[in-house]
Enzyme design. Structure first.
Site, PDB file in Angstrom:
ATOM      1  CE1 TYR A  76       3.914   9.728  71.073  1.00  0.00           C
ATOM      2  CE2 TYR A  76       6.207  10.001  71.735  1.00  0.00           C
ATOM      3  CZ  TYR A  76       5.072  10.484  71.099  1.00  0.00           C
ATOM      4  OH  TYR A  76       5.089  11.712  70.511  1.00  0.00           O
ATOM      5  CG  ASP A 127      32.713  27.931  82.755  1.00  0.00           C
ATOM      6  OD1 ASP A 127      33.828  27.581  82.343  1.00  0.00           O
ATOM      7  OD2 ASP A 127      31.719  28.075  82.015  1.00  0.00           O
ATOM      8  CD  GLU A 156      30.671  24.193  83.354  1.00  0.00           C
ATOM      9  OE1 GLU A 156      29.721  24.891  83.036  1.00  0.00           O
ATOM     10  OE2 GLU A 156      31.584  24.614  84.095  1.00  0.00           O
TER      11      GLU A 156
END
Lengths: 374, 374
Positions: A107, A255, A203
């Site tokens: 911007y 995981d 995680e």
């Protein structure tokens, strides 16, 4: 301990260094223009074609190929101008001692050109790559240009640090923890009293909260950080600084699926897209603590705590097996075992053995038996 | 100030209250079984058909319709059993004084049934609605069942609080801030010294960091919280408690698009899906500070700081105009102005007027001119 004045001086010195780089980039172009040469910037190429895996350092590195961006070229004129618009905005930020988001920068630099309907930038998709161009061209991190992306992650544990002049005792951060900011350079964050023996990066937020509630970090004298999936730059840079300055080993808990393993991989050796950052963000000695494809048998996890691999998982695992940084036998074994077993395992699957199984049994045994991969 | 022992006693008292509710649910079913009746649970219906907008209280409320869930019914037997499996797991959590994630709860309650290939739960999509059923049936929040969803959000400002026994001075939380946990009930979080005159909730992390870097909260004596988009339950409950207990007005700053306005709406009067929580999560007096559809003219924002509304935006705005809680003239005007102007505005668009325009001009003028909607 650094005083607020000393910190401000450090911040100023770092800003000056970056400002010098920006200024000399501009001066080079001005000199070319005065000589009536075509103003040109040499920009290192950020693509797979200019990326290599450095086996010795164990990081993904950017090569030395560059491309020229010149002003008097119909295809490049706009991007040439954009490069200096972004550089100018960064100079303003550095001069003002302010930081801002890459969205904000868009911007700040967006405006229509003269009386035309042409804009300097049509969308943020145009300004973000220019920021990365600028980073590699003057060999700086975006944080040093006073720009930040998103922040994610929280931390508690056996460490006191100073954040923007405030002392944060990470042993006393309640259930919420200290929110890791996106700019963690040493003019903002400084490490003080450290009683931790290692850093554990998980995680998942929910797992981190389990460990915090169980005060795992107090019993095992460590720092626990959650990254909310793929770590943001702030978290990556923070654990790297902890490895360098506090000499703490870093353990990663993700995981057991291709995506989890890849999170570890990015922490360890960096990523293809941001290879130029590896030298300052990667932690080549990071240890993969779990979940391993062998944990299901080793920890006697029930079959119904697993999830079947889907086609995307299988394709991704096969793709990863071809990456040079997964070429070592131990990683090939991990990925092959995952594919052979046809299942994945979330960290939460450990809860099928009891709420505090992870804090009381899984992690302590992993650490005691040195059951990790490097 | 409450001692750790007093906090533990409070935590225990609250747990006992929830345990009593769980136990009496179970006892009712046992009594029915002993009488050889078909064991039945009456579960309030969570759907648009059982939701009403309470104009006086200004919240979206759940009605009184219920559905029976019985054991001896082929279509309901599984869900009946699941309801008590979840209740049992929550009882274990409460007994152990532990909390966990709804993902974890799924793993805790998932197992194969006898020697069949049938599982208690096939996926989390089955266990989550059962949690919500349990919440409404025994009139409790999931946080009181010691369950949490995701957490998001960070906070700094003129407030000291106690989080799980640790004193957090939100005036000294550096650039990162205190990470708002997902469970913020008064047995975990207690408010202490408050010097704030109001709370400002901003949708966007990057804007929050701008305000924190500018120390806006110090100059204007307030608390600033970022919610990272639609606020998580922890943030909603926290600002509600601040409104109730600290009597602080709440201002909300969001993007000027239908999604931003809806974030405000959920904070203010709750949502359709979670109408049963409105009574304890909604802040009916919340004030909409911006960005208003009129701000573009009022603050002379350049045209190129806007983004065109897309078809989804337009459809959503039209849908929202029909909701009873957007029926008042001021909201109809806001939405109509947005549709007529064909553009939306992000908070970051204010940066086109300068990096610190939001801290130095926009917010001070908004507050001074009382330019907000309620």
């Amino acid at each position: 301990m650094a005083t607020k004045r000393e910190l401000a001086a450090l911040r100023k010195a770092k800003a000056t260094k970056t400002l010098d780089k920006l200024t000399s980039l501009a001066e080079k172009v001005i000199t070319q223009a005065e000589k009536l040469d075509n103003p040109t910037v040499e920009i290192p190429i950020r693509a797979l074609s200019n990326v290599a895996f450095n086996k010795k350092k164990h990081i993904i590195e950017m090569g030395s190929k560059t491309q020229s961006r010149t002003l008097f070229n119909v295809n490049m004129a706009k991007r040439f101008a954009q490069t200096f618009l972004v550089a100018k905005a960064c100079k303003e930020l550095l001069d003002a001692g302010k930081t801002t988001s890459i969205r904000d920068l868009y911007y700040m630099t967006k405006h229509s050109i003269g009386k035309t309907s042409e804009n300097t930038f049509e969308n943020q998709g145009e300004s973000d790559p220019i920021i990365e161009d600028l980073e590699v061209t003057i060999n700086t991190l975006r944080e040093e240009l006073h720009l930040f992306a998103s922040n994610k992650g929280s931390m508690v544990g056996e460490l006191t640090l100073v954040d923007a002049g405030d002392t944060i005792d990470a042993r006393r951060q309640g259930s919420g923890g200290w929110a890791v900011p996106s700019i963690v350079e040493d003019d903002v964050i400084q490490f003080k009293k450290c009683d931790a023996k290692f850093v554990l990066l998980v995680e998942k937020d929910a797992v981190w909260r389990r460990l915090n509630e169980d005060k795992f970090w107090r019993k095992y004298k460590c720092i626990i950080i959650q990254s909310g999936g793929q770590p943001a730059r702030g978290v990556r840079r923070l654990v790297r600084r902890m490895a360098d300055e506090l000499k703490l080993p870093l353990y990663v808990l993700v995981d057991n699926d291709p995506w989890g393993l890849y999170i570890y991989s990015v922490i360890k050796q960096g990523s293809i897209n941001l290879a130029y950052e590896s030298a300052r963000m990667a932690v080549p000695k990071a240890r993969f603590l779990g979940l391993s494809s062998y944990d299901r048998e080793r920890y006697d996890l029930p079959d119904d705590s697993t999830i079947m691999l889907n086609n995307k998982d299988v394709a991704r695992a096969k793709q990863m097996m071809k990456y040079p940084w997964f070429a070592e036998r131990k990683w090939q074994r991990e990925l092959k075992k995952m594919l052979d077993s046809k299942v994945k395992l979330e960290i939460e699957a450990l809860s099928s053995k009891g709420i505090t199984f992870i804090s009381d049994e899984y992690l302590p045994r992993k650490l005691k038996e040195k059951d990790w991969l490097v």
